[in-house]
Design a protein around this motif. Structure first.
Motif, short mmCIF file in Angstrom:
data_model
loop_
_atom_site.label_atom_id
_atom_site.label_comp_id
_atom_site.label_asym_id
_atom_site.label_seq_id
_atom_site.Cartn_x
_atom_site.Cartn_y
_atom_site.Cartn_z
N THR A 72 -53.13 29.03 9.43
CA THR A 72 -54.49 29.08 9.95
C THR A 72 -54.77 30.35 10.75
OG1 THR A 72 -53.76 27.77 11.87
CG2 THR A 72 -54.74 26.58 10.01
N PRO A 106 -56.20 33.77 11.22
CA PRO A 106 -57.38 34.25 10.48
C PRO A 106 -57.09 35.13 9.28
CG PRO A 106 -57.85 34.25 12.82
CD PRO A 106 -56.40 33.87 12.68
N LEU A 115 -55.51 32.86 6.53
CA LEU A 115 -56.46 31.89 5.99
C LEU A 115 -57.48 32.58 5.08
CD1 LEU A 115 -57.23 28.94 5.96
CD2 LEU A 115 -58.62 29.32 7.99
N ALA A 116 -57.91 33.77 5.47
CA ALA A 116 -58.85 34.51 4.63
C ALA A 116 -58.24 34.81 3.27
CB ALA A 116 -59.27 35.80 5.34
N LEU A 145 -58.20 31.61 1.06
CA LEU A 145 -59.51 31.18 0.57
C LEU A 145 -60.16 32.20 -0.35
CD1 LEU A 145 -61.01 29.70 3.88
CD2 LEU A 145 -60.11 28.43 1.93
N ALA A 146 -59.63 33.41 -0.37
CA ALA A 146 -60.29 34.51 -1.08
C ALA A 146 -60.60 34.24 -2.55
CB ALA A 146 -59.44 35.78 -0.94
N GLU A 168 -65.60 33.94 0.61
CA GLU A 168 -65.33 34.80 1.76
C GLU A 168 -65.21 33.94 3.01
OE1 GLU A 168 -68.43 37.61 2.08
OE2 GLU A 168 -68.02 38.58 0.16
N ARG A 169 -64.25 34.27 3.82
CA ARG A 169 -63.97 33.48 5.04
C ARG A 169 -65.20 33.38 5.94
NH1 ARG A 169 -63.97 30.71 8.55
NH2 ARG A 169 -62.41 30.23 10.16
N SER A 170 -66.05 34.39 5.96
CA SER A 170 -67.21 34.39 6.86
C SER A 170 -68.22 33.30 6.51
CB SER A 170 -67.90 35.76 6.82
OG SER A 170 -68.33 36.06 5.50
N VAL A 181 -67.40 30.25 5.67
CA VAL A 181 -66.73 28.95 5.81
C VAL A 181 -66.73 28.51 7.27
CG1 VAL A 181 -64.58 27.68 5.46
CG2 VAL A 181 -65.28 29.44 3.81
N ILE A 184 -64.90 25.78 9.42
CA ILE A 184 -63.77 24.85 9.35
C ILE A 184 -64.07 23.60 10.17
CG2 ILE A 184 -61.31 24.55 9.72
CD1 ILE A 184 -61.96 26.65 7.64
#
Length: 562
Positions: free
Chosen positions: A249, A251, A254-255, A258-259, A263-265, A267, A269
């Motif tokens: 987890t 950052p 995790l990014a 999920l890529a 995009e992590r931005s 999401v 959580i």
């Protein structure tokens, strides 16, 4: 709750359910709908606000239909069109379609938001089915006597203690079940244990490009992606030896995970948690008057989405049998069929989940490329593919309530399909609304009791079996029959050479009458088998209680008067 008459002792109930999750509340509601008062004791004050389970199949939706909540539950679900098996580069290896019109009346696979569905179930339990739900109540211990189970509990907010007696206790108290531990019941199972990170999230704008669930067969890190409904999504990533939750987890990590999807931005959580997936079951499902259900009695890896489904099936299988016993309409010996039917069924699904998990994982990391290639190739084997596609509802094994001699060809221990039928007034409805909550005897094209003797008709009436006539699609409307407008039942009966079929309250087929060698020669023969299975007396016989029964003949008589 009512005091025990004459002794001023603890309150007494037919059934106490320990655990107010979906399995416990469903069990209590099924009992309440059958006229059996049930009290649910739940440790937590409110519904857990984050999702855990993610999938409901069409058999479970059919069970919810029997409680009158299926349409409310569907509001919080998303039908899954298909599951894709993809490689590490997200290239599709195989697709497993999931019908939006399953054989049991609902989409074959439904992703759902658990907190919302739990609230629907709790509201229906207390407002429609007479269930008493006592939250914030923790069970300290249970004690069995010859005639009851004494439950010792306390209110967590005040620490005040209370005691009650129950004819039966259903332990739906989760994977760490204190009741199972107190009973000294061990968990046995396969040598399977994996740690996974589970991530539940809301994605701004959704993921229109990924409408299908995906199982990622990556030997470096297997993963699962599931669209849950609306903007909600779930990812699961296998954790490698030595990894911690905070490692995944972090950052940047995790990014990267999920890529491939988002995009992590984008999401938000909701929850991250690490779980150890196991494949185990209790060595016993029952001790005396105490029964284990759901995660308290079995745990399986989530690769086929059957963990909660199995628990709901436990509740359905046991509830109708308990209701008959409490009402004095069946000998308590029928309760032994709970483990006999459910344990092999769960074991079969668990084996399939472990097998599919092994295919996902392939050969693991480093130096096992050949095993990985073999695992990928295995997905193309027709037998394995069929195994995965048909994973939801394997059949039940023969037993007292599923007599082998009248199982018919290819339908032994199977569920009856549930198509839409037409009522005499032209109203369409799902079949189960016609069959009612108990046993039903369906005649295809004619009255199933048309050739019965007066004695046999009296037998059917004592067994409280509902006769239903189903006419073929082209038949003219009939005042005392429903029409098979889709032809599903007519074709099904023709394939299996069935003239009539006796269906249990859980919609599994008890037996078939027809022309096949493995069918009964007449419906009346099924009545004899059912009476023997329930250990009901024939007309003029004494109630069938032996020395091993929980209830005395006097208690049997008093229950019949309720």
């Amino acid at each position: 709750m009512t005091p025990r008459p004459g002794d001023g002792g603890p309150a007494h109930l037919p059934v106490v359910v320990v655990g107010g999750g979906p399995v416990g509340v469903t069990a209590a509601s099924l009992l309440g709908a059958a006229g059996v008062p049930a009290l649910v004791l739940e440790r937590e004050r409110d519904v857990y606000h984050l999702p855990r389970a993610a999938h409901l199949d069409d058999e479970v939706m059919r069970i919810f239909q029997s409680l009158g909540v299926a349409e409310e539950v569907l509001v919080h679900t998303r039908p899954m069109a298909s599951m894709q098996v993809v490689d590490a580069n997200r290239r599709v290896l195989l697709r497993f379609p999931r019908s939006r019109h399953g054989p049991y009346g609902y989409p074959a696979a439904n992703m759902f938001h658990q907190p919302a569905v739990e609230q629907v179930l709790r509201t229906a339990a207390t407002e429609r089915h007479g269930v008493t739900l006592r939250t914030g109540s923790e069970v300290a211990r249970v004690e069995q006597t010859a005639g009851a189970v004494r439950v010792h509990a306390r209110e967590r907010d005040t620490s005040s203690e209370f005691v009650m007696d129950a004819d039966f206790v259903l332990a739906c108290d989760g994977a760490r079940s204190p009741i199972r531990e107190a009973l000294g019941i061990a968990l046995r199972g396969r040598r399977f244990s994996q740690r996974w990170l589970v991530l539940d999230a809301v994605v701004e704008g959704g993921l229109a490009g990924f409408p299908h669930a995906q199982q990622v067969c990556d030997p470096r890190r297997p993963a699962t992606y599931v669209p849950m409904g609306g903007p909600r999504y779930r990812w699961e990533f296998q954790m490698l030896p030595g990894e911690r939750t905070e490692d995944l987890t972090d950052p940047p990590v995790l990014a990267r995970l999920l890529a491939p999807w988002v995009e992590r931005s984008r999401v938000r959580i909701d929850r991250t948690a690490s779980y150890t997936f196991r494949a185990v079951a209790a060595e016993r499902w029952r001790v005396g008057r105490i029964f284990l259900l759901g995660d308290a009695v079995h745990q399986m890896p989530p690769f086929l989405g059957q963990g909660l489904c199995a628990g709901i099936r436990d509740a359905h299988n046991l509830a109708w049998k308990l209701a008959l016993v409490v009402a004095g309409r069946a000998d308590p010996a029928v309760l032994d069929t709970y483990e006999g039917e459910r344990a092999p069924h769960v074991a079969g699904i668990t084996r399939r989940a472990v097998l599919f998990g092994g295919v996902m994982q392939g050969g693991g990391r480093g130096g096992h490329g050949m095993r990985w290639l073999a695992s990928r190739a295995a997905l193309g084997v027709p037998g394995l593919r069929r195994l995965i596609e048909r994973q939801q509802v394997p059949g039940l094994r023969p037993g007292p309530l599923l007599p082998a001699a009248v199982r018919g060809p290819g339908m032994g221990g199977r569920l009856l399909p549930q198509p839409v039928v037409m009522l005499p007034d032209g109203t369409p409805t799902r079949l189960d609304h016609v069959l009612g909550p108990g046993f039903a005897l369906i005649g295809f094209g004619s009255d199933p009791l048309g050739d019965s003797t007066p004695e046999a008709r009296a037998d059917w009436e004592r067994l409280d079996v509902l006769p239903v006539t189903v006419t073929p699609p082209a038949a003219a409307p009939h005042a005392h029959a429903v029409n098979d407008v889709t032809g599903v039942l007519t074709d099904w009966a023709a394939r299996h050479r069935a003239s009539s079929v006796l269906v249990r309250p859980d919609r599994y087929i008890f037996g078939v009458a027809g022309t096949h060698p493995r069918a009964a020669p007449s419906p009346d023969h099924l009545a004899v088998l059912l009476r023997r299975a329930l250990r009901r007396p024939a007309q003029g016989e004494a109630p069938p209680f032996g020395s091993g029964s929980f209830y005395s003949a006097a208690r049997y008589t008093s229950m019949k008067r309720r």
